[in-house]
Design an enzyme around this catalytic site. Sequence first.
Site, short mmCIF file in Angstrom:
data_model
loop_
_atom_site.label_atom_id
_atom_site.label_comp_id
_atom_site.label_asym_id
_atom_site.label_seq_id
_atom_site.Cartn_x
_atom_site.Cartn_y
_atom_site.Cartn_z
N GLU A 191 -5.41 -4.78 10.59
CA GLU A 191 -4.39 -3.75 10.78
C GLU A 191 -4.65 -3.02 12.10
O GLU A 191 -5.43 -2.07 12.14
CB GLU A 191 -4.45 -2.73 9.63
CG GLU A 191 -4.16 -3.32 8.27
CD GLU A 191 -3.54 -2.28 7.34
OE1 GLU A 191 -2.54 -2.61 6.70
OE2 GLU A 191 -4.02 -1.13 7.29
N HIS A 221 -9.64 1.33 5.22
CA HIS A 221 -8.35 1.51 5.89
C HIS A 221 -8.55 2.47 7.07
O HIS A 221 -9.32 3.43 6.98
CB HIS A 221 -7.32 2.08 4.91
CG HIS A 221 -5.93 1.99 5.43
ND1 HIS A 221 -5.44 2.88 6.35
CD2 HIS A 221 -4.93 1.11 5.19
CE1 HIS A 221 -4.19 2.54 6.64
NE2 HIS A 221 -3.86 1.47 5.96
N SER A 238 3.50 -2.08 10.32
CA SER A 238 4.94 -2.18 10.54
C SER A 238 5.53 -3.52 10.11
O SER A 238 6.46 -4.03 10.75
CB SER A 238 5.29 -1.88 12.01
OG SER A 238 4.90 -0.55 12.33
N GLY A 290 2.60 2.36 10.87
CA GLY A 290 3.57 3.45 10.75
C GLY A 290 4.30 3.78 12.03
O GLY A 290 4.96 4.81 12.14
N GLU A 339 -6.84 4.81 8.13
CA GLU A 339 -6.57 6.23 7.81
C GLU A 339 -7.79 6.87 7.18
O GLU A 339 -8.07 8.05 7.40
CB GLU A 339 -5.34 6.33 6.90
CG GLU A 339 -4.05 6.08 7.69
CD GLU A 339 -2.92 5.45 6.90
OE1 GLU A 339 -2.95 5.46 5.65
OE2 GLU A 339 -1.99 4.92 7.54
N ASN A 396 0.87 -1.18 0.00
CA ASN A 396 0.00 0.00 0.00
C ASN A 396 0.90 1.23 0.00
O ASN A 396 1.51 1.56 1.02
CB ASN A 396 -0.89 -0.04 1.25
CG ASN A 396 -1.72 1.23 1.39
OD1 ASN A 396 -1.75 2.07 0.50
ND2 ASN A 396 -2.40 1.36 2.53
N LYS A 409 0.12 4.27 -0.23
CA LYS A 409 -0.52 5.45 0.40
C LYS A 409 -0.30 6.69 -0.46
O LYS A 409 -0.23 6.59 -1.68
CB LYS A 409 0.00 5.62 1.83
CG LYS A 409 -0.19 4.34 2.65
CD LYS A 409 -0.01 4.52 4.12
CE LYS A 409 -0.24 3.19 4.82
NZ LYS A 409 -0.13 3.26 6.26
P1 13P Z 1 3.04 0.48 7.72
O1 13P Z 1 3.55 -0.81 7.11
O2 13P Z 1 3.77 1.68 7.25
O3 13P Z 1 2.94 0.37 9.21
O4 13P Z 1 1.53 0.67 7.18
C1 13P Z 1 0.64 -0.38 7.27
C2 13P Z 1 -0.58 -0.07 6.49
O5 13P Z 1 -1.35 0.81 6.86
C3 13P Z 1 -0.82 -0.82 5.26
O6 13P Z 1 -2.10 -0.56 4.75
#
Ligand code: 13P
Length: 254
Positions: A168, A96, A213, A174, A98, A8, A10
Amino acid sequence: MKPFICGNWKMHKTVEEALSLVKELLVILPHTVYEKVDVAVAPSFTNLYPVYQVISGTPVALSAQNVYFEKEGAFTGEVSVDMLKSAGCSYCIVGHSERRRIFGETDEWVNLKVRALKDAGLIPILCVGETLEERESGKTLEVIERQLNSALEGVDIRGADELVVAYEPVWAIGTGKVATPSQAQEVHAFIRQILEGLYKDLAKDIRLLYGGSVKPDNVSGLVKERDIDGALVGGASLKAQDFAAIVINTLEVV
Ligand code: 13P
C-alpha cells in the site's frame, strides 16, 4: 492463484450501518464468485462480532484491522489475538500505514503482532508501503525490504496461505492517486523475491494484495499483473455496490 479481495472499513460504520452494509453485500454478490475469488471484510472492533453473526456459514471471511500482541492483562483499550479469534476473525491487518504514521507503530511492534497472530493461527495481512517522499528520493525498494524483513523476523510458515502481504503506497491511500499497474507490479515482484529468500518455494503462492485508491474501474488492470493477487480496498469497500463490482471485475480477469 485464487485472488483475494478484502475491504478495510477503517473507522467507519456504527453497528447498524455495518450490518446493513454486509447484508447488502451478501445479497448483491452472486454465490458463484466465491469459487474464484476469496472475499473478506475488516470492520472496526465493535462491529466484528455482529458482522460475524451475519457472515458465519457464508464464504465471506472476517478480518480485524489491528491487534495487541500480549496474551492478556492490564492493557486498557487493547484487544488480543484470542479475543479476535473468539469474535470470528480469521485474518488481521497489521502494520497499516495509518497505524504506523498516526499511532507511532514501529517495525518491532509490527513483528510482535505478526508473531502473536501466527501463534494463534490467525492470518496476518501485513501492510508495507513507501511515502511519497521516499518514492521521490528513490528509496521505495529499500523501505519495502526493511519493513518486510523486520515484520517477518523469526516468523515461520508451513503453508503459503498462512500469510498475506499488502503493498500500500502511502501516497495512493485515500488520495484517488492509484499506482499504475506497472508501478505496483514492480514492487510486488520485489516483495515476491524477498519472500523467496525467506520462505523458498512457498513464496510463489503467498498472496500479494495491492491497496491504495482501488476502485471498480481500475482493479482489473491491477490484478492482471503477474504478482498482484488481489486488493485491500478502503473507501470503495464502504458501499456494497462498489465493493461487489470490485470483486466481480477481479473475477472477470482471473
Ligand atoms: P483507499 O482504498 O481508501 O485508498 O484505502 C486503501 C487502504 O488503506 C486499505 O487498507
